[in-house]
Design a protein around this motif. Structure first.
Motif, PDB file in Angstrom:
ATOM      1  N   ASP A 162      -1.593  11.152   4.094  1.00 56.08           N
ATOM      2  CA  ASP A 162      -1.232   9.831   3.588  1.00 56.08           C
ATOM      3  C   ASP A 162      -0.028   9.352   4.392  1.00 56.08           C
ATOM      4  OD1 ASP A 162      -0.413   7.584   2.108  1.00 56.08           O
ATOM      5  OD2 ASP A 162      -1.250   8.423   0.274  1.00 56.08           O
ATOM      6  N   MET A 163      -0.270   8.576   5.444  1.00 60.03           N
ATOM      7  CA  MET A 163       0.796   8.201   6.371  1.00 60.03           C
ATOM      8  C   MET A 163       1.883   7.366   5.711  1.00 60.03           C
ATOM      9  SD  MET A 163      -1.053   7.556  10.032  1.00 60.03           S
ATOM     10  CE  MET A 163      -1.972   6.099   9.538  1.00 60.03           C
ATOM     11  N   GLU A 164       1.508   6.538   4.749  1.00 57.39           N
ATOM     12  CA  GLU A 164       2.497   5.687   4.097  1.00 57.39           C
ATOM     13  C   GLU A 164       3.491   6.510   3.285  1.00 57.39           C
ATOM     14  OE1 GLU A 164       2.735   1.695   1.257  1.00 57.39           O
ATOM     15  OE2 GLU A 164       0.804   2.505   1.880  1.00 57.39           O
ATOM     16  N   GLN A 165       3.011   7.615   2.698  1.00 58.30           N
ATOM     17  CA  GLN A 165       3.870   8.446   1.858  1.00 58.30           C
ATOM     18  C   GLN A 165       4.482   9.623   2.617  1.00 58.30           C
ATOM     19  OE1 GLN A 165       4.682   7.573  -1.249  1.00 58.30           O
ATOM     20  NE2 GLN A 165       3.438   5.737  -0.907  1.00 58.30           N
ATOM     21  N   SER A 166       4.157   9.760   3.884  1.00 58.88           N
ATOM     22  CA  SER A 166       4.669  10.875   4.686  1.00 58.88           C
ATOM     23  C   SER A 166       6.128  10.638   5.074  1.00 58.88           C
ATOM     24  CB  SER A 166       3.828  11.028   5.960  1.00 58.88           C
ATOM     25  OG  SER A 166       4.048   9.925   6.834  1.00 58.88           O
ATOM     26  N   GLY A 167       6.729  11.647   5.696  1.00 58.05           N
ATOM     27  CA  GLY A 167       8.086  11.496   6.174  1.00 58.05           C
ATOM     28  C   GLY A 167       8.211  10.360   7.168  1.00 58.05           C
ATOM     29  N   ALA A 168       7.192  10.214   8.037  1.00 54.84           N
ATOM     30  CA  ALA A 168       7.201   9.122   9.011  1.00 54.84           C
ATOM     31  C   ALA A 168       7.092   7.773   8.317  1.00 54.84           C
ATOM     32  CB  ALA A 168       6.056   9.309  10.002  1.00 54.84           C
ATOM     33  N   GLY A 169       6.184   7.692   7.349  1.00 56.53           N
ATOM     34  CA  GLY A 169       5.991   6.435   6.631  1.00 56.53           C
ATOM     35  C   GLY A 169       7.219   6.020   5.846  1.00 56.53           C
ATOM     36  N   GLN A 170       7.864   6.984   5.210  1.00 61.76           N
ATOM     37  CA  GLN A 170       9.045   6.684   4.412  1.00 61.76           C
ATOM     38  C   GLN A 170      10.224   6.248   5.275  1.00 61.76           C
ATOM     39  OE1 GLN A 170       9.244   6.741   0.822  1.00 61.76           O
ATOM     40  NE2 GLN A 170       7.066   6.649   1.302  1.00 61.76           N
ATOM     41  N   SER A 171      10.201   6.602   6.563  1.00 58.70           N
ATOM     42  CA  SER A 171      11.270   6.179   7.462  1.00 58.70           C
ATOM     43  C   SER A 171      10.882   4.933   8.261  1.00 58.70           C
ATOM     44  CB  SER A 171      11.644   7.311   8.420  1.00 58.70           C
ATOM     45  OG  SER A 171      10.546   7.648   9.252  1.00 58.70           O
ATOM     46  N   GLY A 172       9.752   4.331   7.898  1.00 56.44           N
ATOM     47  CA  GLY A 172       9.331   3.091   8.546  1.00 56.44           C
ATOM     48  C   GLY A 172       8.499   3.266   9.785  1.00 56.44           C
ATOM     49  N   HIS A 173       7.921   4.455   9.987  1.00 56.92           N
ATOM     50  CA  HIS A 173       7.113   4.723  11.181  1.00 56.92           C
ATOM     51  C   HIS A 173       5.746   5.273  10.784  1.00 56.92           C
ATOM     52  CE1 HIS A 173      10.566   3.973  13.750  1.00 56.92           C
ATOM     53  NE2 HIS A 173      11.276   4.840  13.035  1.00 56.92           N
ATOM     54  N   ALA A 174       4.971   4.510  10.051  1.00 62.64           N
ATOM     55  CA  ALA A 174       3.654   4.965   9.597  1.00 62.64           C
ATOM     56  C   ALA A 174       2.649   4.846  10.738  1.00 62.64           C
ATOM     57  CB  ALA A 174       3.203   4.149   8.393  1.00 62.64           C
ATOM     58  N   SER A 175       2.743   5.774  11.661  1.00 61.67           N
ATOM     59  CA  SER A 175       1.881   5.781  12.842  1.00 61.67           C
ATOM     60  C   SER A 175       1.545   7.208  13.199  1.00 61.67           C
ATOM     61  CB  SER A 175       2.593   5.106  14.022  1.00 61.67           C
ATOM     62  OG  SER A 175       1.934   5.377  15.247  1.00 61.67           O
ATOM     63  N   GLN A 176       0.367   7.416  13.761  1.00 58.57           N
ATOM     64  CA  GLN A 176      -0.015   8.761  14.175  1.00 58.57           C
ATOM     65  C   GLN A 176       0.679   9.176  15.465  1.00 58.57           C
ATOM     66  OE1 GLN A 176      -4.186   9.667  13.859  1.00 58.57           O
ATOM     67  NE2 GLN A 176      -4.416   8.489  11.987  1.00 58.57           N
ATOM     68  N   ARG A 177       1.413   8.281  16.037  1.00 59.90           N
ATOM     69  CA  ARG A 177       2.255   8.639  17.183  1.00 59.90           C
ATOM     70  C   ARG A 177       3.452   9.471  16.723  1.00 59.90           C
ATOM     71  NH1 ARG A 177       4.405   4.982  22.169  1.00 59.90           N
ATOM     72  NH2 ARG A 177       6.422   5.990  22.463  1.00 59.90           N
ATOM     73  N   ARG A 178       3.748   9.442  15.446  1.00 62.88           N
ATOM     74  CA  ARG A 178       4.905  10.127  14.881  1.00 62.88           C
ATOM     75  C   ARG A 178       4.501  11.412  14.166  1.00 62.88           C
ATOM     76  NH1 ARG A 178      10.161   7.807  15.714  1.00 62.88           N
ATOM     77  NH2 ARG A 178       9.765   5.732  16.571  1.00 62.88           N
ATOM     78  N   CYS A 179       5.399  12.384  14.172  1.00 67.69           N
ATOM     79  CA  CYS A 179       5.220  13.569  13.339  1.00 67.69           C
ATOM     80  C   CYS A 179       5.306  13.112  11.896  1.00 67.69           C
ATOM     81  CB  CYS A 179       6.309  14.601  13.637  1.00 67.69           C
ATOM     82  SG  CYS A 179       6.347  15.995  12.479  1.00 67.69           S
ATOM     83  N   GLN A 180       4.295  13.424  11.096  1.00 69.81           N
ATOM     84  CA  GLN A 180       4.264  12.953   9.723  1.00 69.81           C
ATOM     85  C   GLN A 180       5.296  13.652   8.845  1.00 69.81           C
ATOM     86  OE1 GLN A 180       2.307  10.237   8.962  1.00 69.81           O
ATOM     87  NE2 GLN A 180       2.023  10.325  11.173  1.00 69.81           N
ATOM     88  N   ARG A 181       5.841  14.752   9.331  1.00 72.62           N
ATOM     89  CA  ARG A 181       6.843  15.485   8.549  1.00 72.62           C
ATOM     90  C   ARG A 181       8.266  14.975   8.812  1.00 72.62           C
ATOM     91  NH1 ARG A 181       7.884  22.048   8.858  1.00 72.62           N
ATOM     92  NH2 ARG A 181       9.670  22.132   7.460  1.00 72.62           N
ATOM     93  N   CYS A 182       8.658  14.890  10.110  1.00 77.92           N
ATOM     94  CA  CYS A 182      10.052  14.553  10.428  1.00 77.92           C
ATOM     95  C   CYS A 182      10.209  13.199  11.102  1.00 77.92           C
ATOM     96  CB  CYS A 182      10.668  15.641  11.296  1.00 77.92           C
ATOM     97  SG  CYS A 182      10.063  15.647  13.007  1.00 77.92           S
ATOM     98  N   SER A 183       9.109  12.524  11.409  1.00 71.94           N
ATOM     99  CA  SER A 183       9.105  11.203  12.026  1.00 71.94           C
ATOM    100  C   SER A 183       9.469  11.211  13.512  1.00 71.94           C
ATOM    101  CB  SER A 183      10.047  10.242  11.280  1.00 71.94           C
ATOM    102  OG  SER A 183       9.888   8.921  11.736  1.00 71.94           O
ATOM    103  N   ALA A 184       9.529  12.374  14.138  1.00 76.80           N
ATOM    104  CA  ALA A 184       9.818  12.437  15.576  1.00 76.80           C
ATOM    105  C   ALA A 184       8.700  11.762  16.357  1.00 76.80           C
ATOM    106  CB  ALA A 184       9.960  13.886  16.019  1.00 76.80           C
ATOM    107  N   ASP A 185       9.046  11.129  17.462  1.00 77.17           N
ATOM    108  CA  ASP A 185       8.071  10.450  18.309  1.00 77.17           C
ATOM    109  C   ASP A 185       7.359  11.498  19.171  1.00 77.17           C
ATOM    110  OD1 ASP A 185       6.570   8.801  19.894  1.00 77.17           O
ATOM    111  OD2 ASP A 185       8.262   7.668  20.722  1.00 77.17           O
ATOM    112  N   LEU A 186       6.112  11.815  18.838  1.00 75.28           N
ATOM    113  CA  LEU A 186       5.362  12.832  19.574  1.00 75.28           C
ATOM    114  C   LEU A 186       5.113  12.401  21.022  1.00 75.28           C
ATOM    115  CD1 LEU A 186       2.702  13.731  16.840  1.00 75.28           C
ATOM    116  CD2 LEU A 186       4.853  14.915  17.336  1.00 75.28           C
ATOM    117  N   ALA A 187       5.037  11.100  21.237  1.00 76.72           N
ATOM    118  CA  ALA A 187       4.765  10.583  22.578  1.00 76.72           C
ATOM    119  C   ALA A 187       5.983  10.657  23.489  1.00 76.72           C
ATOM    120  CB  ALA A 187       4.282   9.136  22.488  1.00 76.72           C
TER     121      ALA A 187
END
Length: 216
Positions: A162-187
């Motif tokens: 659930d990207m919206e409720q993930s760590g990335a989503g909660q920090s304003g980065h609801a994208s699969q480019r981001r780690c869903q746990r810590c919101s780091a930019d995987l790219a």
């Protein structure tokens, strides 16, 4: 009540706000994007699609098996949707729901490696079905090794989520480019480039996959 949700004799049908699956996209990646597009929690979308996560079962293998025609009908998708992913599972003999040694699985979810360069250049960030295959370790397009985990928090990359409720989503980065746990930019990770033509870099199994199964 979701305005995009209608019912038919076949059950619940999503007629609007359904993203088109990308050519090599894994169903678990797409389902996460579907929940975002619908604006509803992933659990609710899975309930609508009569799909659940189970320990020891692989979501992609299950969705690409006997359940695929029902999924396409419920989401009003073209019959060719997920054809590349379905072919990949069939060639691996992984068209059943049980987790297979040929696939990367973590608990009740599909696990992925990833190519930072692909995530950086794709207009729509998603996860390639090939990144879910255990012995697929290279990106053929960018001649680099696939990353195994998030470099920042060391988390496995798993879907659906659930990207919206993930760590990335909660920090304003609801994208699969981001780690869903810590919101780091995987790219943002610098790709580990390799010479795919150098002897020993690519295994015989990978060569078979590359030249016989998944042309690039």
């Amino acid at each position: 009540m979701n305005p995009a949700l209608q019912t038919s004799r076949a059950g619940a049908v999503l007629r609007h706000g359904v993203p088109v699956p990308l050519t090599c996209e894994a169903p678990s990646s797409w389902m996460s994007r579907l929940a975002m597009a619908q604006g509803h929690p992933l659990k609710e979308i899975m309930t609508v699609l009569q799909f659940g996560l189970r320990q020891g079962w692989d979501p992609d293998a299950e969705l690409l098996g006997a359940r695929l025609p029902q999924l396409l009908q419920q989401c009003c998708l073209n019959r060719s949707a997920f054809s590349y992913a379905a072919q990949s599972m069939s060639l691996l003999n992984c068209s059943g729901p049980s987790a297979s040694p040929a696939l990367l699985t973590w608990r009740d979810r599909s696990r992925f490696r990833y190519c930072p360069a692909c995530l950086a250049t794709s207009p729509i960030s998603c996860f390639d079905i090939r990144w879910h295959i255990a012995d697929w370790r290279h990106c053929l397009r960018h001649s680099c090794l696939l990353e195994d985990r998030c470099r920042k928090c060391n988390a496995c990359i798993t879907y659906p989520v659930d990207m919206e409720q993930s760590g990335a989503g909660q920090s304003g980065h609801a994208s699969q480019r981001r780690c869903q746990r810590c919101s780091a930019d995987l790219a943002a990770v610098r790709p580990a480039y390799v010479d795919l033509l150098r002897p020993g870099v690519v295994t015989q199994v990978e060569l078979y996959r590359m030249h016989r199964c998944w042309p690039f």
